[in-house]
Design an enzyme around this catalytic site. Structure first.
Site, PDB file in Angstrom:
ATOM      1  N   MET A   1       0.843  -1.192   0.000  1.00 23.30           N
ATOM      2  CA  MET A   1       0.000   0.000   0.000  1.00 23.30           C
ATOM      3  C   MET A   1       0.886   1.253   0.000  1.00 23.30           C
ATOM      4  O   MET A   1       1.815   1.341  -0.779  1.00 23.30           O
ATOM      5  CB  MET A   1      -0.985  -0.026   1.180  1.00 23.30           C
ATOM      6  CG  MET A   1      -1.948  -1.194   1.144  1.00 23.30           C
ATOM      7  SD  MET A   1      -3.037  -1.146  -0.297  1.00 23.30           S
ATOM      8  CE  MET A   1      -4.105  -2.550   0.012  1.00 23.30           C
ATOM      9  N   SER A   2       0.624   2.204   0.897  1.00 23.09           N
ATOM     10  CA  SER A   2       1.336   3.486   0.825  1.00 23.09           C
ATOM     11  C   SER A   2       2.755   3.456   1.373  1.00 23.09           C
ATOM     12  O   SER A   2       3.458   4.467   1.305  1.00 23.09           O
ATOM     13  CB  SER A   2       0.526   4.576   1.527  1.00 23.09           C
ATOM     14  OG  SER A   2      -0.638   4.858   0.775  1.00 23.09           O
ATOM     15  N   VAL A   3       3.205   2.320   1.888  1.00 21.34           N
ATOM     16  CA  VAL A   3       4.639   2.157   2.137  1.00 21.34           C
ATOM     17  C   VAL A   3       5.396   2.369   0.820  1.00 21.34           C
ATOM     18  O   VAL A   3       6.547   2.807   0.806  1.00 21.34           O
ATOM     19  CB  VAL A   3       4.931   0.769   2.743  1.00 21.34           C
ATOM     20  CG1 VAL A   3       6.419   0.461   2.778  1.00 21.34           C
ATOM     21  CG2 VAL A   3       4.352   0.688   4.155  1.00 21.34           C
TER      22      VAL A   3
END
Length: 419
Positions: free
Chosen positions: A135-137
């Site tokens: 995801m937003s990692v």
């Protein structure tokens, strides 16, 4: 057959929603009530997402991030049973490290202390060799690649975005600077509210290939067209506001400055020199463009390797992979005054810098964060890195932070006390 949460019925627990036990996508073919598909959106529902986040390649198109032909870098082990390490949640409940993992729907956890793997566990559908969506990692990888290109003089953070992507001239980014996209201080009409189906984030998901296109839809169906259509609201440079379109704009700046796809650049600059154990992959839109804001999937150990690279000021596997000044710039953080109006109550005094979250706590910890509980937690003082994949039923990390962040700090203190 979703086990959906309601006001009267809490979501199924981690063990109750275990995808192996529930039999999602098992059988040849799977029975209709155990089927998870992209087109009907079931892959985003809970508990189906507990299977989906470890099997993205079966749902959407992807492009490989090659690990190279060399050997995997060693991750020396020094096992410690840290499951009983005690903490207190932000709302005052007693907690242990093992209970924290269960309560926050962890799919995998890897803890490094002084470069040694002291704890590694897998749950649900995740296996050591399987990539899980970050995801937003992903944004922190994008920010790190941008930092490398800045250090090499290929990107000027003070330059207008349009120096690299002139097609954005008529968009909200037409008068924005590169560093404003990097630190998410742009003034945009775009909203990112995961629970609101009318929020602009759902248009982005349709554009980047992570949501199906409804029959009557007339919006953008690829990332670039979506970015070109963004409208301005407010002033640039004034305040932090978390909006994934900034990361996707930064990814396009990186592509133009390097002349490479995001996947090839990540492979060449980080994945190969780091000695990744497995290939990674990005999900791509309908014209093959990687999602630089949320599309990367990696194995847990390789996520931990990247975290250790950053903790070590960019040095890993016997070489300097990321220039040390790039990491030091991230670790210093951004402006907490610009961050404060965003209202992150679980991150008091924090800031955002180059697509990383900086706590400014007593240990100088900083993080890569993604919805449903993905994360890299770097504690420089404790010489600790935690890589974590999860499939929490609630997207926003406000559901994880009150339990995970105190557990991480308690573990850091325990490791420091142990010498």
């Amino acid at each position: 057959m979703s086990v959906q949460a309601s006001a009267a019925q809490p979501p199924a627990t981690s063990s109750e929603s275990d995808p192996e036990a529930l039999g999602w996508m098992q059988g040849f073919p799977p029975s209709p009530d155990r089927l998870i598909t992209f087109q009907d959106g079931s892959f985003r529902s809970f508990p189906e997402l507990r299977w989906a986040w470890s099997n993205i390649r079966q749902l959407v198109p992807t492009v490989n991030v090659w690990r190279g032909a060399g050997p995997a870098s060693p991750l020396p082990r020094a096992e410690q049973d840290i499951g009983a390490v005690a903490s207190t949640t932000m709302d005052g409940r007693p907690m242990t490290f093992a209970k924290m993992l269960e309560e926050t729907y962890a799919d995998g956890i890897a803890v490094l202390h002084r470069g040694k793997l002291i704890y590694e566990r897998y749950f649900g559908a995740l296996k050591p060799h399987k990539p899980h969506i970050a995801m937003s990692v992903t944004k922190s990888f994008t920010g790190t690649l941008a930092g490398i290109l800045i250090a090499e003089g290929k990107i000027d953070p003070q330059a207008p975005v349009t120096d690299y992507v002139p097609e954005l001239k008529a968009s909200a980014f037409g008068d924005a600077r590169v560093h404003e996209a990097m630190d998410m201080t742009t003034g945009l009409e775009y909203t990112e509210v995961y629970t609101d189906k009318n929020s602009h984030v759902w248009g982005l998901r349709r554009a980047n290939g992570m949501a199906p296109i409804p029959p009557d839809y007339d919006g953008a169906t690829n990332i670039f067209d979506f970015l070109v259509g963004q409208q301005k609201q407010g002033e640039h440079g004034k305040a932090f506001s978390y909006k994934t379109v900034n990361s996707d704009v930064l990814a396009f700046i990186i592509r133009r400055a390097s002349g490479m796809t995001l996947s090839d650049l990540l492979s060449e600059r980080i994945w190969q020199p780091m000695g990744a154990e497995e290939d990674a992959h990005y999900h791509v839109d309908r014209i093959g463009t990687e999602s630089g804001g949320g599309g990367l999937s990696t194995t847990l150990r390789d996520l931990a390797r990247f975290g250790e690279t950053i903790r070590n000021h960019g040095r890993f596997n016997g070489r300097q992979i990321v220039p040390s000044q790039v990491v030091e710039d991230i670790a210093r953080g951004g402006d907490p005054e610009k961050f404060r109006p965003a209202g992150y109550t679980t991150l008091p005094g924090a800031s955002y810098r180059n697509q990383w979250w900086v706590t400014h706590n007593a240990h100088g910890a900083y993080m890569a964060r993604g919805v449903h509980g993905q994360g890299i937690y770097i504690d420089p003082k404790a010489e600790m890195v935690i890589a974590r994949y999860a499939s929490h039923p609630v997207a926003g990390n406000a559901a994880n932070d009150p339990v995970t962040l105190p557990a991480y700090m308690a573990l850091a203190k325990e490791l420091m006390a142990g010498g």
